[in-house]
Design an enzyme around this catalytic site. Structure first.
Site, PDB file in Angstrom:
ATOM      1  N   ASP A   1      54.087  50.845  21.077  1.00  0.00           N
ATOM      2  CA  ASP A   1      53.222  51.913  20.550  1.00  0.00           C
ATOM      3  C   ASP A   1      54.044  53.207  20.539  1.00  0.00           C
ATOM      4  OD1 ASP A   1      51.173  54.006  20.342  1.00  0.00           O
ATOM      5  OD2 ASP A   1      49.754  52.386  20.730  1.00  0.00           O
TER       6      ASP A   1
ATOM      7  N   GLN B   1      38.594  53.105  17.711  1.00  0.00           N
ATOM      8  CA  GLN B   1      39.636  52.504  16.878  1.00  0.00           C
ATOM      9  C   GLN B   1      40.156  53.526  15.876  1.00  0.00           C
ATOM     10  OE1 GLN B   1      38.372  49.019  14.621  1.00  0.00           O
ATOM     11  NE2 GLN B   1      40.479  48.446  14.107  1.00  0.00           N
TER      12      GLN B   1
ATOM     13  N   HIS C   1      44.441  44.702  16.437  1.00  0.00           N
ATOM     14  CA  HIS C   1      45.544  44.764  17.411  1.00  0.00           C
ATOM     15  C   HIS C   1      44.999  44.846  18.821  1.00  0.00           C
ATOM     16  CE1 HIS C   1      44.432  48.904  16.383  1.00  0.00           C
ATOM     17  NE2 HIS C   1      44.752  49.213  17.632  1.00  0.00           N
TER      18      HIS C   1
END
Ligand code: 5GP
Ligand code: ZN
Length: 138
Positions: free
Chosen positions: A33, A96, A102
């Site tokens: 990330d 989200q 994911h």
């Protein structure tokens, strides 16, 4: 399949956007990330574009779960966090922000806040070093 032109994760799947890649198979892939909540924050995504858990195929969900377990073991081996959060958000109301299925893997320490997002972009040098360290344990 991955022709959602405006989806950043489809762009990563197609190799059109960069990522600090960890591993991939026919149905799932994993990368760092770039706005990590903690060092070692990893994303595991479906190769196919599904918006959320309601749309995702069972096979893709199984592939993400299996890859998440491999990554979890690599994080434990290489970073030895006190704990590891695995979470997944569905819908803007749930927080989200990228609408391509994911799962997050986030190393955690006792006393950490339950922060799910960061606005601070990770340092490229640190991200590449962490991605190599984790990939070496896969
Ligand atoms: P969500 O809020 O949808 O559960 O999580 C989306 C995650 O994707 C966030 O943690 C955010 O930091 C991450 N993210 C957003 N854009 C990019 C990107 O271009 N590359 C990577 N590697 N991660 C991204
Ligand atoms: Zn997508």
């Amino acid at each position: 399949m991955n022709n959602h032109a405006d989806c950043i994760f489809c762009q990563i799947v197609r190799g059109e956007a960069p990522s600090f890649s960890l591993c991939q198979d026919e149905q799932a892939l994993a990368f760092m990330d770039i706005f990590p909540v903690a060092p070692g924050h990893v994303l595991v995504i479906t190769r196919e574009h599904f918006e959320n858990i309601f749309e995702a195929s069972d096979d893709s969900l199984r592939a993400v779960a299996a890859m998440s377990k491999r990554l979890a073991q690599a994080i434990r081996t290489q970073l030895a966090p006190e704990g590891l959060g695995v979470f997944q958000l569905n819908g803007a109301a749930a927080g989200q922000t990228v609408f391509h299925y994911h799962q997050h893997l986030i190393p955690r320490s006792g006393g950490d806040s339950l922060q799910l997002h960061s606005r601070v972009r990770g340092n490229d040098g640190e991200l590449v070093a962490l991605s190599r360290k984790l990939a070496a344990a896969l």
